[in-house]
Motif scaffolding. Structure first.
Motif, PDB file in Angstrom:
ATOM      1  N   HIS A  97      16.565   6.695  -7.612  1.00  0.00           N
ATOM      2  CA  HIS A  97      15.643   7.194  -8.638  1.00  0.00           C
ATOM      3  C   HIS A  97      14.705   6.111  -9.181  1.00  0.00           C
ATOM      4  O   HIS A  97      14.216   6.230 -10.302  1.00  0.00           O
ATOM      5  N   GLN A  98      14.438   5.099  -8.372  1.00  0.00           N
ATOM      6  CA  GLN A  98      13.402   4.129  -8.723  1.00  0.00           C
ATOM      7  C   GLN A  98      12.086   4.621  -8.109  1.00  0.00           C
ATOM      8  O   GLN A  98      11.688   4.225  -7.024  1.00  0.00           O
ATOM      9  N   PHE A  99      11.458   5.528  -8.842  1.00  0.00           N
ATOM     10  CA  PHE A  99      10.259   6.181  -8.333  1.00  0.00           C
ATOM     11  C   PHE A  99       9.062   5.240  -8.373  1.00  0.00           C
ATOM     12  O   PHE A  99       9.054   4.241  -9.116  1.00  0.00           O
ATOM     13  N   LEU A 100       8.056   5.568  -7.591  1.00  0.00           N
ATOM     14  CA  LEU A 100       6.919   4.682  -7.381  1.00  0.00           C
ATOM     15  C   LEU A 100       5.746   5.018  -8.286  1.00  0.00           C
ATOM     16  O   LEU A 100       5.508   6.181  -8.598  1.00  0.00           O
ATOM     17  N   THR A 101       5.002   3.998  -8.654  1.00  0.00           N
ATOM     18  CA  THR A 101       3.705   4.214  -9.279  1.00  0.00           C
ATOM     19  C   THR A 101       2.684   4.462  -8.185  1.00  0.00           C
ATOM     20  O   THR A 101       2.936   4.214  -6.989  1.00  0.00           O
ATOM     21  N   SER A 102       1.508   4.933  -8.562  1.00  0.00           N
ATOM     22  CA  SER A 102       0.448   5.168  -7.580  1.00  0.00           C
ATOM     23  C   SER A 102       0.073   3.873  -6.865  1.00  0.00           C
ATOM     24  O   SER A 102      -0.127   3.856  -5.645  1.00  0.00           O
ATOM     25  N   ASP A 103      -0.018   2.769  -7.630  1.00  0.00           N
ATOM     26  CA  ASP A 103      -0.383   1.494  -7.027  1.00  0.00           C
ATOM     27  C   ASP A 103       0.664   1.037  -6.016  1.00  0.00           C
ATOM     28  O   ASP A 103       0.326   0.553  -4.929  1.00  0.00           O
ATOM     29  N   GLN A 104       1.942   1.201  -6.370  1.00  0.00           N
ATOM     30  CA  GLN A 104       2.995   0.810  -5.440  1.00  0.00           C
ATOM     31  C   GLN A 104       2.937   1.615  -4.152  1.00  0.00           C
ATOM     32  O   GLN A 104       3.136   1.079  -3.058  1.00  0.00           O
ATOM     33  N   PHE A 105       2.653   2.905  -4.287  1.00  0.00           N
ATOM     34  CA  PHE A 105       2.584   3.762  -3.107  1.00  0.00           C
ATOM     35  C   PHE A 105       1.480   3.282  -2.165  1.00  0.00           C
ATOM     36  O   PHE A 105       1.684   3.165  -0.951  1.00  0.00           O
ATOM     37  N   VAL A 106       0.317   3.003  -2.722  1.00  0.00           N
ATOM     38  CA  VAL A 106      -0.811   2.543  -1.899  1.00  0.00           C
ATOM     39  C   VAL A 106      -0.478   1.220  -1.232  1.00  0.00           C
ATOM     40  O   VAL A 106      -0.707   1.032  -0.025  1.00  0.00           O
ATOM     41  N   GLN A 107       0.044   0.288  -2.005  1.00  0.00           N
ATOM     42  CA  GLN A 107       0.320  -1.045  -1.470  1.00  0.00           C
ATOM     43  C   GLN A 107       1.335  -1.014  -0.338  1.00  0.00           C
ATOM     44  O   GLN A 107       1.252  -1.802   0.605  1.00  0.00           O
ATOM     45  N   ARG A 108       2.297  -0.098  -0.408  1.00  0.00           N
ATOM     46  CA  ARG A 108       3.365  -0.074   0.588  1.00  0.00           C
ATOM     47  C   ARG A 108       3.016   0.708   1.849  1.00  0.00           C
ATOM     48  O   ARG A 108       3.477   0.357   2.942  1.00  0.00           O
ATOM     49  N   TYR A 109       2.229   1.782   1.702  1.00  0.00           N
ATOM     50  CA  TYR A 109       2.151   2.732   2.812  1.00  0.00           C
ATOM     51  C   TYR A 109       0.752   3.083   3.311  1.00  0.00           C
ATOM     52  O   TYR A 109       0.622   3.705   4.361  1.00  0.00           O
ATOM     53  N   ALA A 110      -0.291   2.743   2.576  1.00  0.00           N
ATOM     54  CA  ALA A 110      -1.615   3.294   2.873  1.00  0.00           C
ATOM     55  C   ALA A 110      -2.439   2.414   3.806  1.00  0.00           C
ATOM     56  O   ALA A 110      -2.100   1.256   4.090  1.00  0.00           O
TER      57      ALA A 110
END
Length: 605
Positions: A97-110
């Motif tokens: 349940h350590q959910f991601l912020t929008s910035d984290q999502f972009v940095q990791r996967y985009a």
């Protein structure tokens, strides 16, 4: 096969704005590491036609100068997302349940800046106008002439007719140059076959003496369920007593070209004893005409406002007249994920899986996955035609509704809830009504069953008592919506729905277009769950806990219930094929919510 082709298409039938356009340009997004395309990794084509549309006749070319909007869904590092999501929803994991912020999502996967620019440059070089890149780099919204689309993707766009309905779809499989092929997951908008089905079932209508006034005579008449009765049945009153009414929280509601009347909402609020909620409308793909709508938006907003009376309400209003239903859905979900302003989202729309292509369903599910990674719970109604979302019973073709059947949706089925005048639940059974009519008008009962999309594998978390109960349609001549058809079997190795349920029988008091109605459907069950979930999240937040998040959590709650009772198990009734059984079942999932128990169980983790 010709009969089945017609059946597959029989299901397709055809607010006020304080809007923020909120388009996020690519150059405002955080830096991303980029992705490494894997040859042959993508299972579905960039775009393919819906199976239900294949018997259409005509094939008339669309006008070459007609402008069409498209959404180019961009590739992500899917393997990394799936790996991280598995840990995110596994109790005991270091990242549970350590959910991601929008910035984290972009940095990791985009895509990286360079990769994103390659796609944009190709689009503009081909003659597209790039309208927006969302902040999560999940998609590019663009538009072009039909001639430009056809030439750039090596396809033809043609108009077809089926059952007196005209629609367009592609001819041929789209191709992209090698320089960007690995950066584009799918293209949505190359057909408009799927249409939203959202007309709520109605029990009775009671005219008021004076329309749009605070005339409360019809509120709760004829034993209809009021907000207080719903709150008592589902333990929301216990959360109210602890001070949780949605303060500082936000609920998103998805609508598709479905407005509501401010005066209807004000009249409902006066009779329900709540303040008139402040509703913000966020426009997607253009402005929607004002008016009372068909009653769906009125019910969605009224139920959320009544059950979470101090929560902020954001209506994400997509103009499905300007785009296809599938494209509007992708654009809306991506906007919600990019904004990251709400903790829960309610969606009361859908239609048969066969009305969507595999590529469209994959695109929607990817967007739902993004929302789940952010900890946003997305509740989607499972449909109102029982096991037969195709809306017909001769032949009997069982099919589930999409997007409720998406693996990352929280699919919400329906019950027949009865509460007495002392606000005590007296019974709750499956909502299922066989009225003997040949065509469903959204009144046969809760949707449920098994997906027939081969890409929607049964998720690893879909386990527990009842999830392996076997059904065979052979003896009842119930078939699948596949070519060739085969007797329906469950489990079949694919996604099973619904996950949970709530009141849906049309006995819920709703104020619409100047009158009181007894309304319902799983279109009511989804906002009931959304309102309750946001109060659970408020309690979790106050205690330093993460939100409940996506669909795997609801199986964890059932399978690790300890001494709590998160759900009321529904064991009586059926949805015209699947019966209710102890534990999980194909008509009501785990059952109806006990929101206080859900809260206490989540706090105990």
């Amino acid at each position: 096969m010709i009969i089945l082709g017609l059946v597959l298409s029989a299901c397709s039938n055809s607010g006020n704005t304080a809007a923020t356009t909120g388009t996020t340009k690519a150059n405002t997004a955080p830096q991303a590491g980029g992705i490494t395309p894997t040859p042959g990794a993508q299972k579905t084509p960039i775009a393919n036609p819906p199976p239900g549309a294949k018997k259409g006749s005509g094939g008339t070319p669309l006008p070459a100068n007609e402008i069409k909007p498209l959404t180019f869904n961009l590739a992500y590092n899917d393997a990394a997302i799936e790996r991280d999501m598995a840990q995110m929803y596994t109790p005991g994991s270091a990242t549970y349940h350590q959910f991601l912020t929008s910035d984290q999502f972009v940095q990791r996967y985009a895509l990286s800046d360079t990769q994103l620019q390659q796609v944009k440059s190709w689009l503009t070089s081909q003659g597209y106008t790039v309208d927006a890149v969302d902040g999560l780099r999940s998609s590019i919204q663009a538009r072009a002439k039909v001639s430009t689309i056809e030439k750039s993707l090596n396809i033809k766009l043609k108009a077809y007719t089926l059952l007196n309905r005209t629609f367009f779809m592609q001819e041929g499989e789209p191709t992209l140059p090698a320089s960007i092929r690995g950066y584009v997951h799918s293209v949505v908008g190359l057909d408009n076959f799927a249409l939203p089905e959202f007309k709520p079932p109605v029990g009775f209508q009671e005219q008021t003496q004076q329309a749009n006034s605070a005339n409360c005579k019809g509120y709760g008449a004829k034993q209809t369920l009021t907000a207080k009765k719903l709150a008592a049945a589902y333990q929301l009153d216990k959360l109210y007593a602890q001070g949780f009414q949605g303060q500082g929280m936000s609920v998103g509601i998805a609508e598709f070209s479905e407005p509501f009347s401010a005066s209807d909402l004000a009249n409902y609020a006066a009779c329900a004893g709540i303040a008139v909620p402040k509703v913000e409308t966020v426009e997607i793909d253009g402005k929607v005409k004002s008016g009372p709508g068909e009653g769906e938006a009125a019910m969605d907003v009224e139920l959320v406002a009544a059950l979470a009376p101090k929560a902020n309400i954001l209506v994400y209003q997509a103009n499905a007249d300007n785009t296809s239903f599938a494209q509007a859905m992708v654009d809306l979900l991506n906007r919600v994920a990019t904004d990251h302003r709400v903790q829960v989202l309610s969606i009361s729309y859908g239609t048969a899986e066969s009305s969507f292509s595999e590529s469209e369903m994959a695109a929607v599910n990817r967007s739902l996955r993004t929302l789940a990674s952010e900890g946003i719970s997305v509740f989607i109604s499972s449909g109102d035609c029982g096991a037969y979302t195709l809306r017909v019973r001769q032949p009997q073709v069982a099919e589930v509704a999409f997007p409720a059947s998406a693996p990352y949706a929280i699919s919400v089925g329906g019950t027949h809830l009865q509460v007495n005048d002392s606000n005590v639940r007296t019974s709750e059974t499956v909502w299922g009504e066989d009225d003997g009519t040949p065509v469903c008008q959204n009144q046969w009962g809760t949707g449920g069953g098994v997906s027939q999309n081969p890409d929607f594998k049964r998720p690893s978390w879909q386990t527990g008592k009842g999830t392996t109960t076997h059904y065979d349609g052979t003896s009842q001549a119930v078939f699948t919506a596949t070519l060739p058809p085969a007797p329906v079997t469950a489990p079949n190795g694919l996604r099973q729905v619904p996950d949970v349920a709530a009141a849906a029988y049309p006995n819920i008091a709703i104020y619409y277009n100047g009158s009181w109605y007894a309304s319902g459907g799983t279109s009511a069950a989804a906002p009931i769950w959304a309102a309750g979930a946001v109060l659970v999240n408020q309690a979790l937040q106050q205690n330093g806990k993460s939100p409940i998040g996506g669909v795997p959590t609801f199986y964890t709650l059932a399978n690790q219930a300890k001494n709590y009772h998160p759900y009321t198990d529904i064991t009586v009734g059926n949805n015209l094929f699947y019966p209710a059984t102890p534990g999980w079942d194909y008509s009501t999932g785990w059952g109806a919510p006990n929101f206080n128990d859900i809260t206490q169980l989540a706090l105990s983790e």
